[in-house]
Design a protein around this motif. Structure first.
Motif, short mmCIF file in Angstrom:
data_model
loop_
_atom_site.label_atom_id
_atom_site.label_comp_id
_atom_site.label_asym_id
_atom_site.label_seq_id
_atom_site.Cartn_x
_atom_site.Cartn_y
_atom_site.Cartn_z
N GLU A 1 0.78 -1.17 -0.02
CA GLU A 1 0.02 -0.01 -0.18
C GLU A 1 0.78 1.16 -0.01
O GLU A 1 1.99 1.16 0.54
CB GLU A 1 -0.96 0.05 1.17
CG GLU A 1 -1.91 -1.23 1.31
CD GLU A 1 -2.80 -1.33 0.14
OE1 GLU A 1 -3.36 -0.27 -0.25
OE2 GLU A 1 -3.37 -2.39 -0.32
N PRO A 2 0.29 2.20 -0.53
CA PRO A 2 1.20 3.77 -0.73
C PRO A 2 1.82 4.07 0.65
O PRO A 2 2.69 4.64 0.85
CB PRO A 2 0.31 4.59 -1.30
CG PRO A 2 -0.66 3.68 -1.98
CD PRO A 2 -1.00 2.33 -1.19
N TYR A 3 0.80 3.89 1.65
CA TYR A 3 1.22 4.56 3.13
C TYR A 3 2.18 3.51 3.88
O TYR A 3 2.64 3.90 4.83
CB TYR A 3 -0.14 4.58 3.74
CG TYR A 3 -0.94 3.32 4.01
CD1 TYR A 3 -0.29 2.29 5.15
CD2 TYR A 3 -2.00 3.07 3.53
CE1 TYR A 3 -1.39 1.31 5.40
CE2 TYR A 3 -2.61 1.93 3.51
CZ TYR A 3 -2.31 1.05 4.42
OH TYR A 3 -2.89 -0.15 4.55
N MET A 4 2.49 2.30 3.34
CA MET A 4 3.16 1.22 4.00
C MET A 4 4.81 1.46 3.74
O MET A 4 5.20 1.61 2.82
CB MET A 4 2.73 -0.22 3.18
CG MET A 4 3.23 -1.30 4.12
SD MET A 4 2.63 -2.76 3.58
CE MET A 4 1.01 -2.80 3.87
N THR A 5 5.53 1.54 4.80
CA THR A 5 6.92 1.59 4.72
C THR A 5 7.39 0.32 4.35
O THR A 5 6.75 -0.96 4.47
CB THR A 5 7.54 1.99 6.23
OG1 THR A 5 7.25 0.85 7.00
CG2 THR A 5 6.94 3.24 6.61
N ASN B 1 7.61 -7.00 7.21
CA ASN B 1 6.88 -7.87 8.16
C ASN B 1 5.73 -8.53 7.53
O ASN B 1 5.24 -9.42 8.15
CB ASN B 1 6.62 -6.77 9.39
CG ASN B 1 7.64 -6.26 10.10
OD1 ASN B 1 8.59 -6.99 10.23
ND2 ASN B 1 7.87 -5.20 10.70
N VAL B 2 5.08 -7.83 6.74
CA VAL B 2 3.74 -8.58 6.32
C VAL B 2 4.37 -9.67 5.48
O VAL B 2 3.57 -10.83 5.38
CB VAL B 2 3.18 -7.76 5.14
CG1 VAL B 2 2.23 -8.28 4.03
CG2 VAL B 2 2.39 -6.59 5.70
N LEU B 3 5.42 -9.74 4.74
CA LEU B 3 6.01 -10.73 3.81
C LEU B 3 6.36 -12.16 4.72
O LEU B 3 6.32 -13.15 4.69
CB LEU B 3 7.14 -10.42 3.01
CG LEU B 3 6.94 -9.52 1.95
CD1 LEU B 3 8.13 -8.97 1.20
CD2 LEU B 3 5.88 -9.81 1.04
N ILE B 4 7.05 -11.46 6.13
CA ILE B 4 7.45 -12.41 7.05
C ILE B 4 6.31 -13.21 7.68
O ILE B 4 6.15 -14.33 7.84
CB ILE B 4 8.24 -11.69 8.20
CG1 ILE B 4 9.73 -11.19 7.60
CG2 ILE B 4 8.57 -12.59 9.37
CD1 ILE B 4 10.46 -10.30 8.50
#
Length: 188
Positions: free
Chosen positions: A116-120, A126-129
């Motif tokens: 998402e554009p707001y996601m660092t 961390n999402v992938l982990i």
């Protein structure tokens, strides 16, 4: 008996007086030597020693003057050295762009894991982990290097770049092995 005792005491007093006066004389003579004095003239030391010292000083002078790097040997700050495979690579830019390569590769494996554009990048890693798409330790090391490239004023060197690219390669390899593992399960 009394005369032997007096003789021993007298001898000790003469001994300690002589030693004390000698120490006092040596200290007084040493303190008269100027601290900035260095025996570098031929008359100060034996000729053979002077020649050896002079020869070594000249060698040191030649080595230090030859050790100055040439301007073409010094790469511009953050760029690879000329004549190497990293000659046209700006390390900081390449590391920052590697995140989009990671993201596009993730989307090939799982189109639902859009950043998402707001996601660092840290949040995305961390999402992938959490989705078990990448290894936690490698992902954290990669994102630390990525953030250092983005936000630090320190120069990114060739070693830092190579380390980050190796981490990226490991992350991509881990994703491919996951995809290959899923494809094998589907075929069975």
């Amino acid at each position: 008996m009394f005369s032997i005792g007096v003789s021993a005491v007298l001898l000790c007093m003469i001994y300690f007086t002589t030693v004390g006066l000698r120490n006092l004389a040596v200290t007084a003579n040493i303190s008269t030597i100027p601290t900035s004095f260095l025996p570098i003239e031929p008359i100060d030391i034996p000729n053979k020693a002077f020649e050896m010292i002079n020869c070594e000083i000249n060698k040191a002078l030649e080595i230090s003057s030859a050790a100055v790097p040439l301007p073409e040997d010094i790469p511009p700050r953050g760029w690879g050295r000329k004549g190497t495979m990293y000659e046209n690579v700006h390390f900081q830019t390449a590391i920052i762009q590697s995140a989009s390569l990671l993201e596009s590769t993730v989307l090939k494996f799982n189109s639902q894991l859009v950043r998402e554009p707001y996601m660092t990048i840290r949040q995305y890693i961390n999402v992938l982990i959490n989705n078990k798409l990448i290894n936690r330790d490698i992902g954290i090391c990669y994102v630390n290097n990525y953030e250092r490239a983005c936000y630090s004023s320190d120069e990114i060197k060739e070693d830092d770049y190579e380390e980050t690219m190796k981490l990226l390669a490991l992350l991509l390899k881990k994703m491919q092995s996951k995809k290959g593992h899923k494809n094998t399960k589907r075929k069975q």
